[in-house]
Design an enzyme around this catalytic site. Structure first.
Site, PDB file in Angstrom:
ATOM      1  NE  ARG A 117     -36.948 -22.061  60.278  1.00 34.08           N
ATOM      2  CZ  ARG A 117     -36.355 -22.602  59.216  1.00 34.08           C
ATOM      3  NH1 ARG A 117     -35.265 -23.323  59.357  1.00 34.08           N
ATOM      4  NH2 ARG A 117     -36.809 -22.390  58.018  1.00 34.08           N
ATOM      5  CE1 TYR A 225     -45.701 -20.589  58.348  1.00 32.22           C
ATOM      6  CE2 TYR A 225     -45.268 -19.786  56.137  1.00 32.22           C
ATOM      7  CZ  TYR A 225     -44.838 -20.408  57.286  1.00 32.22           C
ATOM      8  OH  TYR A 225     -43.536 -20.855  57.385  1.00 32.22           O
ATOM      9  CG  ASP A 302     -30.003 -26.885  54.033  1.00 35.08           C
ATOM     10  OD1 ASP A 302     -30.904 -27.499  53.431  1.00 35.08           O
ATOM     11  OD2 ASP A 302     -30.156 -25.716  54.470  1.00 35.08           O
TER      12      ASP A 302
HETATM   13  C1  LIG Z   1     -36.108 -18.239  54.565  1.00 37.61           C
HETATM   14  C2  LIG Z   1     -36.149 -19.729  54.570  1.00 37.61           C
HETATM   15  C3  LIG Z   1     -37.367 -20.386  54.565  1.00 37.61           C
HETATM   16  C4  LIG Z   1     -37.419 -21.782  54.531  1.00 37.61           C
HETATM   17  N1  LIG Z   1     -38.638 -22.388  54.515  1.00 37.61           N
HETATM   18  C5  LIG Z   1     -38.713 -23.735  54.466  1.00 37.61           C
HETATM   19  C6  LIG Z   1     -39.979 -24.396  54.462  1.00 37.61           C
HETATM   20  O1  LIG Z   1     -41.022 -23.747  54.529  1.00 37.61           O
HETATM   21  N2  LIG Z   1     -40.012 -25.760  54.393  1.00 37.61           N
HETATM   22  C7  LIG Z   1     -38.853 -26.511  54.325  1.00 37.61           C
HETATM   23  O2  LIG Z   1     -38.942 -27.744  54.254  1.00 37.61           O
HETATM   24  N3  LIG Z   1     -37.638 -25.898  54.337  1.00 37.61           N
HETATM   25  C8  LIG Z   1     -37.532 -24.556  54.408  1.00 37.61           C
HETATM   26  N4  LIG Z   1     -36.316 -23.933  54.460  1.00 37.61           N
HETATM   27  C9  LIG Z   1     -35.101 -24.772  54.416  1.00 37.61           C
HETATM   28  C10 LIG Z   1     -34.779 -25.389  55.780  1.00 37.61           C
HETATM   29  O3  LIG Z   1     -34.751 -24.400  56.774  1.00 37.61           O
HETATM   30  C11 LIG Z   1     -33.417 -26.094  55.697  1.00 37.61           C
HETATM   31  O4  LIG Z   1     -33.354 -26.872  54.538  1.00 37.61           O
HETATM   32  C12 LIG Z   1     -33.187 -27.003  56.909  1.00 37.61           C
HETATM   33  O5  LIG Z   1     -33.356 -26.277  58.098  1.00 37.61           O
HETATM   34  C13 LIG Z   1     -31.791 -27.610  56.815  1.00 37.61           C
HETATM   35  O6  LIG Z   1     -31.563 -28.402  57.962  1.00 37.61           O
HETATM   36  P1  LIG Z   1     -30.116 -29.054  58.189  1.00 37.61           P
HETATM   37  O7  LIG Z   1     -30.235 -29.740  59.491  1.00 37.61           O
HETATM   38  O8  LIG Z   1     -29.705 -29.817  56.996  1.00 37.61           O
HETATM   39  O9  LIG Z   1     -29.110 -27.827  58.297  1.00 37.61           O
HETATM   40  P2  LIG Z   1     -28.992 -26.720  59.441  1.00 37.61           P
HETATM   41  O10 LIG Z   1     -30.317 -26.320  59.946  1.00 37.61           O
HETATM   42  O11 LIG Z   1     -28.123 -25.636  58.887  1.00 37.61           O
HETATM   43  O12 LIG Z   1     -28.243 -27.451  60.634  1.00 37.61           O
HETATM   44  C14 LIG Z   1     -26.855 -27.729  60.587  1.00 37.61           C
HETATM   45  C15 LIG Z   1     -26.383 -27.923  62.024  1.00 37.61           C
HETATM   46  O13 LIG Z   1     -25.046 -28.379  61.992  1.00 37.61           O
HETATM   47  C16 LIG Z   1     -24.297 -27.676  62.962  1.00 37.61           C
HETATM   48  N5  LIG Z   1     -22.901 -27.707  62.511  1.00 37.61           N
HETATM   49  C17 LIG Z   1     -22.373 -27.059  61.445  1.00 37.61           C
HETATM   50  N6  LIG Z   1     -21.063 -27.361  61.323  1.00 37.61           N
HETATM   51  C18 LIG Z   1     -20.761 -28.223  62.328  1.00 37.61           C
HETATM   52  C19 LIG Z   1     -19.563 -28.885  62.723  1.00 37.61           C
HETATM   53  N7  LIG Z   1     -18.396 -28.732  62.055  1.00 37.61           N
HETATM   54  N8  LIG Z   1     -19.592 -29.694  63.818  1.00 37.61           N
HETATM   55  C20 LIG Z   1     -20.764 -29.894  64.528  1.00 37.61           C
HETATM   56  N9  LIG Z   1     -21.928 -29.256  64.187  1.00 37.61           N
HETATM   57  C21 LIG Z   1     -21.933 -28.448  63.096  1.00 37.61           C
HETATM   58  C22 LIG Z   1     -24.935 -26.303  62.997  1.00 37.61           C
HETATM   59  O14 LIG Z   1     -24.658 -25.607  64.205  1.00 37.61           O
HETATM   60  C23 LIG Z   1     -26.400 -26.639  62.835  1.00 37.61           C
HETATM   61  O15 LIG Z   1     -27.032 -26.883  64.074  1.00 37.61           O
HETATM   62  C24 LIG Z   1     -36.220 -22.538  54.500  1.00 37.61           C
HETATM   63  C25 LIG Z   1     -34.990 -21.891  54.515  1.00 37.61           C
HETATM   64  C26 LIG Z   1     -34.944 -20.510  54.561  1.00 37.61           C
HETATM   65  C27 LIG Z   1     -33.602 -19.843  54.581  1.00 37.61           C
END
Ligand SMILES: Cc1cc2nc3c(=O)[nH]c(=O)nc-3n(C[C@H](O)[C@H](O)[C@H](O)COP(=O)(O)OP(=O)(O)OC[C@H]3O[C@@H](n4cnc5c(N)ncnc54)[C@H](O)[C@@H]3O)c2cc1C
Length: 411
Positions: A117, A225, A302
Protein backbone atom coordinates in the site's frame (compact mmCIF):
# COMPACT_ATOMS: atom_id res chain seq x y z
CA UNK A 1 7.69 10.21 1.90
CA UNK A 2 7.17 13.86 2.82
CA UNK A 3 7.17 17.32 1.36
CA UNK A 4 4.63 19.97 1.71
CA UNK A 5 4.36 23.02 -0.49
CA UNK A 6 5.44 26.24 1.16
CA UNK A 7 2.75 28.89 1.69
CA UNK A 8 4.50 31.11 -0.90
CA UNK A 9 4.15 28.40 -3.58
CA UNK A 10 0.47 27.87 -2.92
CA UNK A 11 -2.14 28.56 -5.60
CA UNK A 12 -4.21 31.47 -4.26
CA UNK A 13 -7.61 29.99 -5.02
CA UNK A 14 -7.83 26.26 -5.55
CA UNK A 15 -11.08 24.87 -6.97
CA UNK A 16 -11.10 21.84 -4.72
CA UNK A 17 -9.77 21.27 -1.21
CA UNK A 18 -9.29 17.60 -0.34
CA UNK A 19 -9.16 16.83 3.39
CA UNK A 20 -6.98 13.74 3.95
CA UNK A 21 -4.06 12.41 1.93
CA UNK A 22 -4.68 8.64 2.03
CA UNK A 23 -5.34 6.53 -1.07
CA UNK A 24 -8.85 8.01 -1.35
CA UNK A 25 -7.79 11.63 -1.01
CA UNK A 26 -4.84 11.38 -3.38
CA UNK A 27 -6.91 9.47 -5.98
CA UNK A 28 -9.52 12.22 -6.02
CA UNK A 29 -6.89 14.94 -6.03
CA UNK A 30 -5.15 13.37 -9.02
CA UNK A 31 -8.36 12.70 -10.95
CA UNK A 32 -9.64 16.25 -10.46
CA UNK A 33 -6.26 17.85 -11.22
CA UNK A 34 -6.03 15.77 -14.41
CA UNK A 35 -9.46 17.11 -15.33
CA UNK A 36 -8.03 20.61 -15.15
CA UNK A 37 -8.97 21.65 -11.60
CA UNK A 38 -6.65 23.37 -9.15
CA UNK A 39 -6.51 21.04 -6.15
CA UNK A 40 -5.05 21.35 -2.65
CA UNK A 41 -4.72 18.35 -0.29
CA UNK A 42 -4.63 18.98 3.46
CA UNK A 43 -3.12 16.07 5.41
CA UNK A 44 -2.97 16.16 9.20
CA UNK A 45 0.19 14.01 9.50
CA UNK A 46 3.67 15.49 9.06
CA UNK A 47 4.17 13.20 6.02
CA UNK A 48 2.10 11.34 3.46
CA UNK A 49 2.34 7.63 4.23
CA UNK A 50 0.50 4.35 4.77
CA UNK A 51 0.65 1.78 7.54
CA UNK A 52 0.11 -1.92 6.93
CA UNK A 53 1.28 -3.96 3.99
CA UNK A 54 -0.53 -5.43 0.98
CA UNK A 55 -3.55 -4.25 -0.94
CA UNK A 56 -5.50 -6.17 -3.56
CA UNK A 57 -6.79 -4.20 -6.53
CA UNK A 58 -9.60 -5.69 -8.59
CA UNK A 59 -10.05 -4.86 -12.28
CA UNK A 60 -12.74 -2.29 -11.43
CA UNK A 61 -9.88 -0.23 -9.94
CA UNK A 62 -7.04 -1.20 -12.30
CA UNK A 63 -9.13 -0.17 -15.34
CA UNK A 64 -9.31 3.30 -13.83
CA UNK A 65 -5.60 3.34 -12.95
CA UNK A 66 -4.87 2.43 -16.57
CA UNK A 67 -7.10 5.24 -17.78
CA UNK A 68 -5.17 7.61 -15.50
CA UNK A 69 -1.90 6.39 -17.07
CA UNK A 70 -0.72 4.82 -13.80
CA UNK A 71 -1.27 1.10 -14.37
CA UNK A 72 2.22 0.40 -15.73
CA UNK A 73 3.78 1.85 -12.60
CA UNK A 74 1.35 -0.12 -10.44
CA UNK A 75 2.03 -3.45 -12.14
CA UNK A 76 5.79 -2.79 -12.09
CA UNK A 77 5.66 -2.24 -8.32
CA UNK A 78 3.24 -5.08 -7.62
CA UNK A 79 2.43 -8.62 -8.64
CA UNK A 80 -0.24 -9.98 -10.98
CA UNK A 81 -1.29 -13.20 -9.27
CA UNK A 82 -2.24 -16.24 -11.34
CA UNK A 83 -5.13 -17.41 -9.17
CA UNK A 84 -7.23 -16.48 -6.15
CA UNK A 85 -7.28 -19.73 -4.16
CA UNK A 86 -9.75 -20.47 -1.36
CA UNK A 87 -8.78 -23.14 1.18
CA UNK A 88 -10.19 -24.55 4.38
CA UNK A 89 -8.12 -23.29 7.32
CA UNK A 90 -8.67 -26.39 9.45
CA UNK A 91 -7.58 -29.10 7.03
CA UNK A 92 -5.73 -26.96 4.45
CA UNK A 93 -7.60 -28.48 1.50
CA UNK A 94 -8.37 -26.38 -1.58
CA UNK A 95 -12.06 -25.48 -1.88
CA UNK A 96 -11.98 -23.65 -5.20
CA UNK A 97 -10.02 -21.05 -7.11
CA UNK A 98 -10.64 -18.18 -9.44
CA UNK A 99 -8.47 -18.09 -12.50
CA UNK A 100 -6.99 -14.58 -12.86
CA UNK A 101 -5.34 -15.31 -16.23
CA UNK A 102 -6.37 -14.71 -19.81
CA UNK A 103 -10.13 -15.35 -19.46
CA UNK A 104 -10.30 -13.01 -16.48
CA UNK A 105 -8.41 -10.32 -18.39
CA UNK A 106 -10.65 -10.70 -21.43
CA UNK A 107 -13.76 -10.56 -19.34
CA UNK A 108 -12.87 -7.60 -17.14
CA UNK A 109 -10.41 -5.76 -19.36
CA UNK A 110 -7.74 -5.19 -16.72
CA UNK A 111 -5.60 -7.29 -14.36
CA UNK A 112 -5.93 -8.23 -10.72
CA UNK A 113 -2.91 -6.69 -8.96
CA UNK A 114 -1.52 -6.95 -5.44
CA UNK A 115 0.72 -4.11 -4.29
CA UNK A 116 2.33 -2.78 -1.14
CA UNK A 117 0.00 0.00 0.00
CA UNK A 118 2.89 2.41 0.54
CA UNK A 119 3.96 1.79 -3.10
CA UNK A 120 0.46 2.67 -4.33
CA UNK A 121 0.37 5.80 -2.18
CA UNK A 122 3.80 6.76 -3.49
CA UNK A 123 2.63 6.36 -7.11
CA UNK A 124 -0.44 8.50 -6.44
CA UNK A 125 1.64 11.08 -4.60
CA UNK A 126 4.08 11.44 -7.49
CA UNK A 127 1.19 11.59 -9.97
CA UNK A 128 -0.36 14.40 -7.89
CA UNK A 129 2.94 16.28 -7.91
CA UNK A 130 3.19 15.97 -11.71
CA UNK A 131 -0.41 17.17 -12.05
CA UNK A 132 0.35 20.27 -9.96
CA UNK A 133 -1.64 19.32 -6.85
CA UNK A 134 -0.74 21.45 -3.85
CA UNK A 135 0.18 18.89 -1.17
CA UNK A 136 0.12 20.27 2.36
CA UNK A 137 1.11 18.29 5.48
CA UNK A 138 0.63 18.99 9.20
CA UNK A 139 -2.73 20.59 8.35
CA UNK A 140 -5.47 19.17 10.53
CA UNK A 141 -8.89 20.34 9.44
CA UNK A 142 -11.15 21.17 12.35
CA UNK A 143 -14.36 21.95 10.48
CA UNK A 144 -15.80 22.94 7.13
CA UNK A 145 -17.91 26.01 6.52
CA UNK A 146 -20.03 25.64 3.42
CA UNK A 147 -21.99 28.32 1.60
CA UNK A 148 -23.95 28.58 -1.64
CA UNK A 149 -21.05 28.58 -4.10
CA UNK A 150 -18.00 27.73 -2.03
CA UNK A 151 -16.73 26.04 1.11
CA UNK A 152 -13.78 26.49 3.45
CA UNK A 153 -11.77 23.84 5.31
CA UNK A 154 -10.62 25.43 8.52
CA UNK A 155 -7.39 24.47 10.34
CA UNK A 156 -6.17 26.15 13.51
CA UNK A 157 -4.28 28.71 11.42
CA UNK A 158 -5.97 29.01 8.03
CA UNK A 159 -9.31 28.80 6.20
CA UNK A 160 -8.70 27.07 2.83
CA UNK A 161 -11.54 28.03 0.45
CA UNK A 162 -12.60 26.44 -2.81
CA UNK A 163 -15.63 25.66 -4.93
CA UNK A 164 -15.71 22.23 -3.26
CA UNK A 165 -14.33 20.59 -0.12
CA UNK A 166 -13.94 16.84 -0.39
CA UNK A 167 -13.81 14.97 2.92
CA UNK A 168 -11.38 12.05 2.51
CA UNK A 169 -10.57 11.83 6.21
CA UNK A 170 -11.07 8.10 6.62
CA UNK A 171 -12.99 5.72 8.86
CA UNK A 172 -12.83 8.07 11.87
CA UNK A 173 -13.85 11.06 9.74
CA UNK A 174 -14.57 14.25 11.66
CA UNK A 175 -16.36 15.76 8.68
CA UNK A 176 -18.85 12.90 8.36
CA UNK A 177 -20.58 14.41 11.41
CA UNK A 178 -22.00 16.98 8.97
CA UNK A 179 -24.02 14.14 7.43
CA UNK A 180 -24.73 11.59 10.12
CA UNK A 181 -24.34 11.08 13.86
CA UNK A 182 -23.32 7.44 13.34
CA UNK A 183 -20.13 5.96 14.80
CA UNK A 184 -17.85 3.22 13.42
CA UNK A 185 -19.28 -0.21 14.28
CA UNK A 186 -16.81 -2.66 15.76
CA UNK A 187 -17.14 -6.16 14.28
CA UNK A 188 -15.28 -7.81 17.18
CA UNK A 189 -12.73 -9.06 14.63
CA UNK A 190 -9.11 -7.96 14.71
CA UNK A 191 -6.35 -8.17 12.06
CA UNK A 192 -2.62 -8.80 12.43
CA UNK A 193 -0.79 -8.08 9.20
CA UNK A 194 2.65 -7.56 7.77
CA UNK A 195 5.07 -8.42 5.00
CA UNK A 196 8.24 -10.46 5.45
CA UNK A 197 11.17 -10.89 3.06
CA UNK A 198 10.68 -14.10 1.13
CA UNK A 199 14.06 -15.28 2.39
CA UNK A 200 12.54 -15.42 5.88
CA UNK A 201 9.65 -17.58 4.66
CA UNK A 202 11.73 -20.63 3.76
CA UNK A 203 10.35 -22.64 6.68
CA UNK A 204 6.69 -21.92 5.87
CA UNK A 205 6.11 -25.12 3.94
CA UNK A 206 4.91 -25.12 0.37
CA UNK A 207 3.84 -21.59 -0.53
CA UNK A 208 1.86 -20.76 -3.69
CA UNK A 209 3.90 -17.73 -4.66
CA UNK A 210 1.91 -17.01 -7.82
CA UNK A 211 -1.40 -16.91 -5.98
CA UNK A 212 -3.48 -15.00 -3.48
CA UNK A 213 -4.43 -17.70 -0.97
CA UNK A 214 -7.26 -17.26 1.53
CA UNK A 215 -7.87 -19.83 4.25
CA UNK A 216 -11.44 -19.81 5.65
CA UNK A 217 -11.75 -20.90 9.30
CA UNK A 218 -14.42 -20.83 11.99
CA UNK A 219 -14.36 -17.26 13.28
CA UNK A 220 -11.05 -16.59 11.53
CA UNK A 221 -9.24 -16.39 8.21
CA UNK A 222 -5.69 -16.12 6.98
CA UNK A 223 -4.39 -14.57 3.74
CA UNK A 224 -1.02 -14.93 2.00
CA UNK A 225 0.23 -13.35 -1.21
CA UNK A 226 3.48 -12.09 -2.73
CA UNK A 227 4.39 -8.40 -3.00
CA UNK A 228 7.08 -6.34 -4.75
CA UNK A 229 7.61 -8.74 -7.66
CA UNK A 230 7.80 -11.62 -5.20
CA UNK A 231 10.44 -10.18 -2.86
CA UNK A 232 8.00 -10.02 0.06
CA UNK A 233 5.31 -12.31 1.41
CA UNK A 234 2.24 -10.47 2.68
CA UNK A 235 0.29 -12.14 5.49
CA UNK A 236 -2.96 -11.18 7.22
CA UNK A 237 -4.60 -13.07 10.08
CA UNK A 238 -8.08 -12.02 11.16
CA UNK A 239 -10.19 -13.49 13.96
CA UNK A 240 -13.23 -12.90 16.15
CA UNK A 241 -11.99 -12.04 19.62
CA UNK A 242 -13.54 -14.12 22.42
CA UNK A 243 -12.62 -11.33 24.89
CA UNK A 244 -14.55 -8.79 22.80
CA UNK A 245 -17.58 -11.11 22.88
CA UNK A 246 -17.30 -11.20 26.70
CA UNK A 247 -17.27 -7.41 26.79
CA UNK A 248 -13.61 -7.07 27.89
CA UNK A 249 -11.98 -3.70 27.32
CA UNK A 250 -8.64 -5.15 26.26
CA UNK A 251 -9.29 -7.65 23.50
CA UNK A 252 -7.75 -9.25 20.44
CA UNK A 253 -4.28 -9.67 22.02
CA UNK A 254 -1.54 -12.06 20.81
CA UNK A 255 -2.68 -14.74 23.29
CA UNK A 256 -6.03 -14.85 21.48
CA UNK A 257 -4.27 -14.95 18.10
CA UNK A 258 -2.35 -18.06 19.24
CA UNK A 259 -5.41 -19.75 20.71
CA UNK A 260 -7.76 -19.14 17.76
CA UNK A 261 -5.26 -20.27 15.12
CA UNK A 262 -4.03 -23.28 17.12
CA UNK A 263 -6.93 -25.25 15.60
CA UNK A 264 -5.78 -24.53 12.05
CA UNK A 265 -3.62 -26.59 9.70
CA UNK A 266 0.19 -26.49 9.93
CA UNK A 267 0.52 -24.12 6.95
CA UNK A 268 -1.66 -21.50 8.63
CA UNK A 269 -0.05 -21.98 12.05
CA UNK A 270 3.46 -21.53 10.68
CA UNK A 271 2.36 -18.40 8.79
CA UNK A 272 0.69 -16.76 11.79
CA UNK A 273 3.80 -17.52 13.90
CA UNK A 274 5.71 -15.06 11.68
CA UNK A 275 3.30 -12.16 12.20
CA UNK A 276 4.42 -9.23 14.28
CA UNK A 277 2.49 -8.93 17.53
CA UNK A 278 3.16 -5.26 18.35
CA UNK A 279 0.35 -3.77 16.33
CA UNK A 280 -3.16 -4.93 15.53
CA UNK A 281 -6.13 -3.50 13.65
CA UNK A 282 -9.64 -3.93 15.11
CA UNK A 283 -12.11 -4.18 12.22
CA UNK A 284 -14.82 -1.53 11.87
CA UNK A 285 -17.35 -0.49 9.29
CA UNK A 286 -20.41 1.75 9.24
CA UNK A 287 -23.84 1.31 7.74
CA UNK A 288 -24.42 2.95 4.34
CA UNK A 289 -25.76 6.49 4.33
CA UNK A 290 -27.51 8.01 1.32
CA UNK A 291 -26.44 11.64 1.77
CA UNK A 292 -22.85 12.45 0.91
CA UNK A 293 -23.28 16.01 -0.26
CA UNK A 294 -24.16 19.12 1.69
CA UNK A 295 -23.77 22.40 -0.13
CA UNK A 296 -20.18 22.34 -1.36
CA UNK A 297 -18.97 19.60 0.99
CA UNK A 298 -18.87 15.98 -0.21
CA UNK A 299 -17.65 12.69 1.23
CA UNK A 300 -15.33 10.16 -0.41
CA UNK A 301 -13.35 7.00 0.47
CA UNK A 302 -13.66 5.48 3.93
CA UNK A 303 -15.23 8.69 5.23
CA UNK A 304 -18.17 7.89 2.93
CA UNK A 305 -18.31 4.09 2.83
CA UNK A 306 -16.09 2.35 5.40
CA UNK A 307 -16.46 -1.38 4.87
CA UNK A 308 -15.16 -4.66 6.22
CA UNK A 309 -12.27 -5.79 4.03
CA UNK A 310 -13.65 -9.18 2.94
CA UNK A 311 -14.19 -8.12 -0.68
CA UNK A 312 -10.85 -6.23 -0.75
CA UNK A 313 -12.67 -3.18 -2.06
CA UNK A 314 -12.28 -0.20 0.32
CA UNK A 315 -9.49 1.42 -1.68
CA UNK A 316 -10.95 0.21 -5.00
CA UNK A 317 -14.22 1.97 -4.20
CA UNK A 318 -12.33 5.15 -3.27
CA UNK A 319 -10.71 4.99 -6.72
CA UNK A 320 -14.16 4.57 -8.30
CA UNK A 321 -15.38 7.61 -6.28
CA UNK A 322 -12.50 9.66 -7.66
CA UNK A 323 -13.20 8.58 -11.22
CA UNK A 324 -16.93 9.31 -10.98
CA UNK A 325 -16.50 12.76 -9.47
CA UNK A 326 -13.87 13.77 -12.02
CA UNK A 327 -16.07 12.58 -14.89
CA UNK A 328 -18.95 14.71 -13.65
CA UNK A 329 -16.97 17.77 -12.58
CA UNK A 330 -17.70 20.73 -14.84
CA UNK A 331 -14.83 21.78 -17.11
CA UNK A 332 -12.80 24.70 -15.78
CA UNK A 333 -14.33 27.97 -16.89
CA UNK A 334 -17.87 26.61 -17.01
CA UNK A 335 -18.32 26.01 -13.31
CA UNK A 336 -21.13 28.24 -12.29
CA UNK A 337 -23.19 27.29 -9.24
CA UNK A 338 -25.57 25.05 -11.18
CA UNK A 339 -22.84 23.03 -12.89
CA UNK A 340 -21.15 21.97 -9.65
CA UNK A 341 -24.55 21.31 -8.10
CA UNK A 342 -25.48 18.95 -10.94
CA UNK A 343 -22.11 17.21 -10.71
CA UNK A 344 -22.54 16.59 -7.00
CA UNK A 345 -26.10 15.29 -7.36
CA UNK A 346 -24.95 12.74 -9.96
CA UNK A 347 -21.92 11.78 -7.88
CA UNK A 348 -24.01 11.21 -4.77
CA UNK A 349 -26.66 9.15 -6.56
CA UNK A 350 -24.25 6.87 -8.42
CA UNK A 351 -21.79 6.34 -5.64
CA UNK A 352 -24.15 5.85 -2.68
CA UNK A 353 -26.02 3.08 -4.52
CA UNK A 354 -22.91 1.29 -5.68
CA UNK A 355 -20.96 1.47 -2.42
CA UNK A 356 -23.96 0.48 -0.26
CA UNK A 357 -24.10 -2.77 -2.22
CA UNK A 358 -20.38 -3.37 -1.70
CA UNK A 359 -20.57 -2.54 2.03
CA UNK A 360 -23.49 -4.87 2.72
CA UNK A 361 -22.12 -7.69 0.54
CA UNK A 362 -18.76 -7.46 2.34
CA UNK A 363 -20.52 -8.16 5.64
CA UNK A 364 -22.37 -11.18 4.22
CA UNK A 365 -19.19 -12.46 2.58
CA UNK A 366 -17.45 -12.34 5.97
CA UNK A 367 -20.20 -14.50 7.49
CA UNK A 368 -19.62 -17.08 4.77
CA UNK A 369 -15.86 -17.08 5.35
CA UNK A 370 -16.13 -17.55 9.09
CA UNK A 371 -18.92 -20.11 9.48
CA UNK A 372 -18.58 -23.39 11.39
CA UNK A 373 -20.33 -26.74 11.77
CA UNK A 374 -22.97 -27.72 9.23
CA UNK A 375 -22.81 -24.37 7.44
CA UNK A 376 -19.09 -24.83 6.95
CA UNK A 377 -19.62 -28.33 5.54
CA UNK A 378 -22.28 -27.04 3.13
CA UNK A 379 -20.14 -24.05 2.09
CA UNK A 380 -17.18 -26.30 1.41
CA UNK A 381 -19.27 -28.70 -0.66
CA UNK A 382 -20.72 -25.88 -2.75
CA UNK A 383 -17.30 -24.33 -3.34
CA UNK A 384 -15.71 -27.68 -4.25
CA UNK A 385 -18.41 -28.14 -6.93
CA UNK A 386 -17.80 -24.70 -8.39
CA UNK A 387 -16.27 -24.36 -11.84
CA UNK A 388 -13.10 -22.19 -11.47
CA UNK A 389 -13.93 -20.49 -14.77
CA UNK A 390 -17.34 -19.39 -13.51
CA UNK A 391 -17.32 -15.63 -12.96
CA UNK A 392 -21.03 -14.99 -12.50
CA UNK A 393 -20.78 -14.16 -8.78
CA UNK A 394 -18.25 -11.40 -9.33
CA UNK A 395 -19.53 -9.77 -12.52
CA UNK A 396 -21.51 -7.27 -10.45
CA UNK A 397 -18.29 -6.12 -8.80
CA UNK A 398 -15.70 -6.25 -11.56
CA UNK A 399 -17.79 -6.21 -14.75
CA UNK A 400 -17.13 -3.58 -17.40
CA UNK A 401 -20.78 -2.89 -18.01
CA UNK A 402 -22.01 -2.77 -14.45
CA UNK A 403 -19.03 -1.43 -12.57
CA UNK A 404 -20.52 1.47 -10.67
CA UNK A 405 -22.91 2.75 -13.30
CA UNK A 406 -20.07 5.03 -14.27
CA UNK A 407 -20.39 7.31 -17.20
CA UNK A 408 -17.68 6.61 -19.75
CA UNK A 409 -16.28 3.80 -17.66
CA UNK A 410 -12.93 2.86 -19.12
CA UNK A 411 -13.09 -0.57 -20.74
C1 LIG B 1 -6.86 -5.27 7.08
C2 LIG B 1 -7.32 -4.46 5.92
C3 LIG B 1 -7.14 -4.93 4.63
C4 LIG B 1 -7.60 -4.19 3.53
N1 LIG B 1 -7.42 -4.70 2.28
C5 LIG B 1 -7.87 -4.02 1.21
C6 LIG B 1 -7.68 -4.52 -0.11
O1 LIG B 1 -7.08 -5.58 -0.30
N2 LIG B 1 -8.17 -3.80 -1.17
C7 LIG B 1 -8.84 -2.61 -0.98
O2 LIG B 1 -9.27 -2.01 -1.98
N3 LIG B 1 -9.02 -2.11 0.27
C8 LIG B 1 -8.56 -2.76 1.36
N4 LIG B 1 -8.71 -2.25 2.61
C9 LIG B 1 -9.40 -0.95 2.76
C10 LIG B 1 -8.48 0.23 2.45
O3 LIG B 1 -7.29 0.14 3.18
C11 LIG B 1 -9.21 1.54 2.80
O4 LIG B 1 -10.52 1.50 2.29
C12 LIG B 1 -8.50 2.75 2.20
O5 LIG B 1 -7.15 2.76 2.60
C13 LIG B 1 -9.22 4.02 2.65
O6 LIG B 1 -8.52 5.14 2.15
P1 LIG B 1 -8.99 6.61 2.58
O7 LIG B 1 -8.01 7.50 1.93
O8 LIG B 1 -10.43 6.79 2.31
O9 LIG B 1 -8.82 6.66 4.16
P2 LIG B 1 -7.48 6.63 5.03
O10 LIG B 1 -6.48 5.72 4.46
O11 LIG B 1 -7.91 6.37 6.44
O12 LIG B 1 -6.89 8.10 4.91
C14 LIG B 1 -7.46 9.20 5.60
C15 LIG B 1 -6.39 10.28 5.70
O13 LIG B 1 -6.99 11.45 6.22
C16 LIG B 1 -6.14 12.01 7.20
N5 LIG B 1 -7.00 12.79 8.10
C17 LIG B 1 -7.91 12.31 8.98
N6 LIG B 1 -8.54 13.33 9.60
C18 LIG B 1 -8.01 14.48 9.10
C19 LIG B 1 -8.25 15.86 9.36
N7 LIG B 1 -9.17 16.28 10.26
N8 LIG B 1 -7.52 16.79 8.68
C20 LIG B 1 -6.58 16.41 7.74
N9 LIG B 1 -6.31 15.09 7.48
C21 LIG B 1 -7.02 14.14 8.14
C22 LIG B 1 -5.47 10.80 7.83
O14 LIG B 1 -4.26 11.15 8.49
C23 LIG B 1 -5.25 9.91 6.63
O15 LIG B 1 -4.03 10.16 5.99
C24 LIG B 1 -8.25 -2.95 3.74
C25 LIG B 1 -8.43 -2.46 5.02
C26 LIG B 1 -7.96 -3.19 6.10
C27 LIG B 1 -8.16 -2.62 7.48
Amino acid sequence: MTTSSSPAQRAPSPDVIVVGGGIGGLSSAYALASAGRQVRVLEQSPAFGELGAGLQLGPNATRILRDWGLLDEVTAAGVQPRRLVLKDALDGSELTHLDLGRDFLNRYGAPYVVIHRSDLLDILYRACQRAGVDLVTSARVLRVETGAGSAAAVTDTTAHSGALVLAADGLWSTLRANFSDDEPICSGYVAYRGAIPLAEAADLGQLSLDDVVVYFGPGCHFVQYPLRQGDLLNQVAVFASPAFARGAEDWGGPDELEAVFSRCCAQVRSGTAKLERERRWPMFDRLPVSNWVQGRLALTGDAAHPMLQYLAQGACQAIEDAWTLSMHAPPRGSDGPDEWQEALVSYEKLRTERTAQVQTTARAWGDLWHCDGLTRALRNELLRDRNPADYKHIDWLYGKAVACGLVNLPV
